[in-house]
Design a protein around this motif. Sequence first.
Motif, PDB file in Angstrom:
ATOM      1  N   ASP A 577       0.809  -0.992  -0.193  1.00 10.72           N
ATOM      2  CA  ASP A 577       0.008  -0.233   0.261  1.00 10.72           C
ATOM      3  C   ASP A 577       0.503   1.240   0.019  1.00 10.72           C
ATOM      4  O   ASP A 577       2.207   1.212   0.949  1.00 10.72           O
ATOM      5  N   PRO A 578       0.278   2.252  -0.720  1.00 12.32           N
ATOM      6  CA  PRO A 578       1.554   3.389  -0.702  1.00 12.32           C
ATOM      7  C   PRO A 578       1.399   3.881   0.492  1.00 12.32           C
ATOM      8  O   PRO A 578       2.561   5.212   0.470  1.00 12.32           O
ATOM      9  N   ALA A 579       0.328   4.061   1.334  1.00 15.10           N
ATOM     10  CA  ALA A 579       0.347   4.578   3.055  1.00 15.10           C
ATOM     11  C   ALA A 579       1.649   4.293   3.950  1.00 15.10           C
ATOM     12  O   ALA A 579       2.014   4.879   4.915  1.00 15.10           O
ATOM     13  N   LEU A 580       1.887   3.043   3.147  1.00 14.95           N
ATOM     14  CA  LEU A 580       3.266   2.669   3.919  1.00 14.95           C
ATOM     15  C   LEU A 580       4.990   3.295   3.732  1.00 14.95           C
ATOM     16  O   LEU A 580       5.502   3.075   4.449  1.00 14.95           O
ATOM     17  N   PHE A 581       4.505   4.157   3.023  1.00 19.66           N
ATOM     18  CA  PHE A 581       6.151   4.669   2.187  1.00 19.66           C
ATOM     19  C   PHE A 581       5.872   6.870   3.414  1.00 19.66           C
ATOM     20  O   PHE A 581       4.600   6.926   3.737  1.00 19.66           O
ATOM     21  N   PRO A 582       6.742   6.309   3.938  1.00 20.43           N
ATOM     22  CA  PRO A 582       8.139   6.852   3.777  1.00 20.43           C
ATOM     23  C   PRO A 582       8.917   5.518   4.685  1.00 20.43           C
ATOM     24  O   PRO A 582       9.619   5.794   4.304  1.00 20.43           O
ATOM     25  N   MET A 583       8.022   4.375   5.233  1.00 17.68           N
ATOM     26  CA  MET A 583       8.633   3.580   5.727  1.00 17.68           C
ATOM     27  C   MET A 583      10.314   3.250   6.042  1.00 17.68           C
ATOM     28  O   MET A 583      10.885   2.720   6.900  1.00 17.68           O
ATOM     29  N   PRO A 584      10.774   2.436   4.540  1.00 18.33           N
ATOM     30  CA  PRO A 584      11.628   2.018   4.273  1.00 18.33           C
ATOM     31  C   PRO A 584      12.931   3.400   4.454  1.00 18.33           C
ATOM     32  O   PRO A 584      13.682   2.473   3.565  1.00 18.33           O
ATOM     33  N   GLU A 585      12.618   4.448   4.032  1.00 20.11           N
ATOM     34  CA  GLU A 585      13.287   5.524   4.516  1.00 20.11           C
ATOM     35  C   GLU A 585      14.407   5.924   5.865  1.00 20.11           C
ATOM     36  O   GLU A 585      15.137   5.909   5.693  1.00 20.11           O
ATOM     37  N   TYR A 586      13.507   4.854   6.479  1.00 26.14           N
ATOM     38  CA  TYR A 586      14.582   5.211   8.022  1.00 26.14           C
ATOM     39  C   TYR A 586      15.351   4.054   7.807  1.00 26.14           C
ATOM     40  O   TYR A 586      15.410   3.106   7.237  1.00 26.14           O
ATOM     41  N   ARG A 587      16.699   4.819   8.387  1.00 24.60           N
ATOM     42  CA  ARG A 587      17.900   4.711   8.956  1.00 24.60           C
ATOM     43  C   ARG A 587      18.063   4.321  10.386  1.00 24.60           C
ATOM     44  O   ARG A 587      18.218   5.081  10.807  1.00 24.60           O
ATOM     45  N   ILE A 588      18.317   2.848  10.315  1.00 23.06           N
ATOM     46  CA  ILE A 588      18.568   2.299  12.046  1.00 23.06           C
ATOM     47  C   ILE A 588      19.948   2.078  11.646  1.00 23.06           C
ATOM     48  O   ILE A 588      20.268   1.611  11.314  1.00 23.06           O
ATOM     49  N   THR A 589      20.762   2.329  12.744  1.00 22.73           N
ATOM     50  CA  THR A 589      21.993   2.208  13.227  1.00 22.73           C
ATOM     51  C   THR A 589      22.172   1.231  14.588  1.00 22.73           C
ATOM     52  O   THR A 589      21.212   1.786  15.503  1.00 22.73           O
ATOM     53  N   ALA A 590      23.104   0.474  14.921  1.00 23.57           N
ATOM     54  CA  ALA A 590      22.937   0.430  16.232  1.00 23.57           C
ATOM     55  C   ALA A 590      23.416   1.585  17.172  1.00 23.57           C
ATOM     56  O   ALA A 590      22.840   0.849  18.557  1.00 23.57           O
ATOM     57  N   GLU A 591      23.058   2.823  17.339  1.00 19.77           N
ATOM     58  CA  GLU A 591      22.829   3.677  17.912  1.00 19.77           C
ATOM     59  C   GLU A 591      22.173   3.777  17.899  1.00 19.77           C
ATOM     60  O   GLU A 591      21.706   4.612  19.170  1.00 19.77           O
ATOM     61  N   ASP A 592      20.698   4.102  17.581  1.00 25.25           N
ATOM     62  CA  ASP A 592      19.695   3.494  17.781  1.00 25.25           C
ATOM     63  C   ASP A 592      18.968   2.610  18.840  1.00 25.25           C
ATOM     64  O   ASP A 592      17.895   2.821  19.407  1.00 25.25           O
ATOM     65  N   LEU A 593      19.923   2.247  19.275  1.00 29.59           N
ATOM     66  CA  LEU A 593      19.289   1.089  20.389  1.00 29.59           C
ATOM     67  C   LEU A 593      20.092   1.038  21.501  1.00 29.59           C
ATOM     68  O   LEU A 593      21.525   0.304  21.498  1.00 29.59           O
ATOM     69  N   PRO A 594      19.171   1.899  22.466  1.00 31.37           N
ATOM     70  CA  PRO A 594      20.194   0.911  24.119  1.00 31.37           C
ATOM     71  C   PRO A 594      20.636  -0.216  24.646  1.00 31.37           C
ATOM     72  O   PRO A 594      19.810  -1.281  24.124  1.00 31.37           O
ATOM     73  N   GLN A 595      20.761  -0.199  24.859  1.00 29.63           N
ATOM     74  CA  GLN A 595      22.206  -0.789  26.046  1.00 29.63           C
ATOM     75  C   GLN A 595      20.560  -2.128  26.659  1.00 29.63           C
ATOM     76  O   GLN A 595      20.067  -1.571  26.982  1.00 29.63           O
ATOM     77  N   ALA A 596      21.174  -3.681  26.773  1.00 30.99           N
ATOM     78  CA  ALA A 596      20.318  -4.691  27.017  1.00 30.99           C
ATOM     79  C   ALA A 596      20.754  -3.725  28.409  1.00 30.99           C
ATOM     80  O   ALA A 596      21.416  -4.337  29.134  1.00 30.99           O
ATOM     81  N   ARG A 597      19.022  -4.285  29.437  1.00 31.53           N
ATOM     82  CA  ARG A 597      19.431  -3.396  30.486  1.00 31.53           C
ATOM     83  C   ARG A 597      19.915  -4.307  31.959  1.00 31.53           C
ATOM     84  O   ARG A 597      21.020  -3.820  31.818  1.00 31.53           O
ATOM     85  N   ILE A 598      19.580  -5.601  31.550  1.00 30.22           N
ATOM     86  CA  ILE A 598      20.621  -6.293  33.323  1.00 30.22           C
ATOM     87  C   ILE A 598      21.581  -6.566  32.566  1.00 30.22           C
ATOM     88  O   ILE A 598      22.354  -6.952  33.033  1.00 30.22           O
ATOM     89  N   VAL A 599      22.020  -6.468  31.664  1.00 30.33           N
ATOM     90  CA  VAL A 599      23.630  -7.584  30.916  1.00 30.33           C
ATOM     91  C   VAL A 599      24.229  -6.084  30.737  1.00 30.33           C
ATOM     92  O   VAL A 599      25.564  -6.278  30.597  1.00 30.33           O
ATOM     93  N   ARG A 600      24.014  -4.569  30.790  1.00 31.51           N
ATOM     94  CA  ARG A 600      24.389  -3.347  29.921  1.00 31.51           C
ATOM     95  C   ARG A 600      25.173  -3.689  29.511  1.00 31.51           C
ATOM     96  O   ARG A 600      26.549  -3.278  29.189  1.00 31.51           O
ATOM     97  N   GLN A 601      24.595  -4.264  28.359  1.00 27.63           N
ATOM     98  CA  GLN A 601      25.681  -4.880  26.388  1.00 27.63           C
ATOM     99  C   GLN A 601      25.452  -4.195  25.343  1.00 27.63           C
ATOM    100  O   GLN A 601      23.828  -3.982  25.494  1.00 27.63           O
ATOM    101  N   GLY A 602      25.404  -3.240  24.463  1.00 28.14           N
ATOM    102  CA  GLY A 602      24.950  -3.081  23.638  1.00 28.14           C
ATOM    103  C   GLY A 602      25.123  -3.987  22.317  1.00 28.14           C
ATOM    104  O   GLY A 602      25.359  -5.061  22.470  1.00 28.14           O
ATOM    105  N   PHE A 603      24.313  -3.641  21.184  1.00 27.90           N
ATOM    106  CA  PHE A 603      24.016  -4.209  20.134  1.00 27.90           C
ATOM    107  C   PHE A 603      25.336  -3.912  19.056  1.00 27.90           C
ATOM    108  O   PHE A 603      25.557  -3.917  18.231  1.00 27.90           O
ATOM    109  N   GLU A 604      26.186  -5.069  19.623  1.00 26.41           N
ATOM    110  CA  GLU A 604      27.404  -5.079  18.743  1.00 26.41           C
ATOM    111  C   GLU A 604      27.930  -6.387  17.947  1.00 26.41           C
ATOM    112  O   GLU A 604      27.120  -7.728  18.425  1.00 26.41           O
ATOM    113  N   ASN A 605      28.940  -6.554  16.978  1.00 23.35           N
ATOM    114  CA  ASN A 605      29.487  -7.915  16.786  1.00 23.35           C
ATOM    115  C   ASN A 605      30.187  -8.380  17.636  1.00 23.35           C
ATOM    116  O   ASN A 605      30.344  -7.815  18.458  1.00 23.35           O
ATOM    117  N   ALA A 606      30.884  -9.602  17.195  1.00 26.57           N
ATOM    118  CA  ALA A 606      31.313 -10.627  17.554  1.00 26.57           C
ATOM    119  C   ALA A 606      32.558 -10.042  18.300  1.00 26.57           C
ATOM    120  O   ALA A 606      33.914 -10.134  19.543  1.00 26.57           O
TER     121      ALA A 606
END
Length: 638
Positions: A577-606
């Motif tokens: 549906d055209p109404a979905l747009f501009p959803m595909p335009e959004y850009r998400i990076t790891a910096e947009d993801l707060p750390q997991a609270r209990i573990v206190r670890q970010g979203f990282e590669n190995a």
Amino acid sequence: MIYHVAKSGADHNSGTENAPFLTIQRAADVAQPGDTVLVHEGVYREWVRPRAGGTSDACRITYAAANGEHVTVKGSERVDWWQRQEGTVWKAVIPNRVFGKENPYKERVWGDWLVAPIEPYAHLGAVYMNGQAFYEAFSYGAVCAPEKREYSRYETWAFRREAIPEPELTVYQWYAEAGEEETVIYANFHGADPNRELVEINVRTACFFPEETNLNYITVRGFEMAQAACPWAPPTSRQLGLLGCHWSKGWIIENNHFHHAKCSAVSLGKEISTGDNEYTKTGKNPGYQTQMETVFRGIHAGWRKDRIGSHIVRNNQIHDCGQNAIVGHMGCAFSEIYGNEIYNIAMGHEFYGHEIAGIKFHGAVDTHIHHNYIHHCTLGLWLDWQAQGVRVSGNVFTENYRDLMIEVTHGPHLVDNNVFGSDFSLVNAAQGGAYVYNLFGGFMQRYPVLNRATPYHFPHSTDVLGVSVVYGGDDRWLCNLFAPQTVDPAPYAAYGTADYNGSPASLEEYLQRVQSHGVGDVENFEKIQQPVYINGNAYTGGARHFDREGDYVELKSPMGYRIAEDGNTVYLEIEADPALFPMPEYRITAEDLPQARIVRQGFENADAMPAQIEKGWLRELRPGYNRIALWHKKKTDI
């Protein structure tokens, strides 16, 4: 050194191209780091037990099928001395010496978290005609009644509990009576003459599995492996499979075809000294407790990145197994699983338990599972305990009873760019996850787990930092498309993110709510829902948004799509549906993801660098009709 194996060879030969060995085992007895075992066309009925491993990634021992030649390793033997009994039922008398130490027609499918059937048990044996597996019957009379398959009361209960439709009745059944000296197998061949067809029975426990642990850096490439009596493989046992690494490091398993394992095909699992079904054997402690002890025994036995895990399982075809395509506990950590097609796992419903899935991993620290095609399974992917640092990316799930389950882990786990195309997309019994750029075509179920505290780790390590229960929440939902095709009326069926309504929308707000209860400790945390971070999602066809989501699209009408195969490629065909747009335009990076609270670890590669989140299928989405390639079958370039 290159050792050759051929059906024209002999084990007293030197193993050269002109004087090949007859068995793969003979080559495995002499192969040393840096050597290659090249196996030529034919069917090899043996359990290969490697005696040595490589010393590094650059100095491996490689087992490979010769280029362009079809090599099959089977755990079965052919039987062509059947005697007709009555009607279409035949019998074969098998001397027990054929089976060696373990008779699979006497050995039961048993172990921790197996639920059904019990009394009578299923057995590890099997009968195949021209590659088709027969069902086990519970009596000789049932074999003689081709119009009806006999189910145990436990089996029927399992179907009802999981809302699984009972399989269609089948005429192909077998029944065995195991004596001291011989085993009698009865089978209904429905008019076929088993002495003219290819009829095989399970004999060996595995096809390629070392007896010793810590045989590292082995490559297995280009084989077909099938028809072995692999036992039930819970995380508290020695996890056997058609092929297994047996508590080692650095295997590469590529371009193989695995099928018809009684339980599991590929094992990246643990060894026996850290636990062997103590809950089932003794009943003295809950299974949860024995599993916890197994984790700490595993650490004591050397579960560290420099010693265990870091395997690659790629571009394999795995199907028609009773429990798992790939199973692992701890030994699967730091591994990469990609390019595999996995299907028809546990779809025969001969037994049921809580360790069944296309891929079932415990302790998969920093494991990357990406670009697999998983379909027609009772459960596609199940990540259980300590999935810290796991990334599930770019996979295609369809026609499963459930696509993904994440249980009793605290994050961070990143689930991105997947297509969940089944009616039941996700069981979320965890916290600390990030879900980004996925398509969810079914409903979700979410719940806390407050009676099983499980370990979490120092980042990118197996060292345990602490233990905690799962409160639920602490999840991130960004730029996902919810497009249910049907709406399930069940109370647990959640479509979209409205199930999180009432949750705090930031860590600061969460802590303020906790502190508002005054002086206290854990009881204050138990009263407050954990924060969630939800934004930029699109909801169609009855899916609903989180009540504090700032930027979203919600459409009442459903959005039709289908997942289609065309040759070696799997496509997503979708009317956007055209109404979905501009959803595909959004850009998400790891910096947009707060750390997991209990573990206190970010979203990282190995390697501890921030995860790079590219847009997959969503990048190609356009208004109107779309045909987007999702997965392509290929082999590793050698």
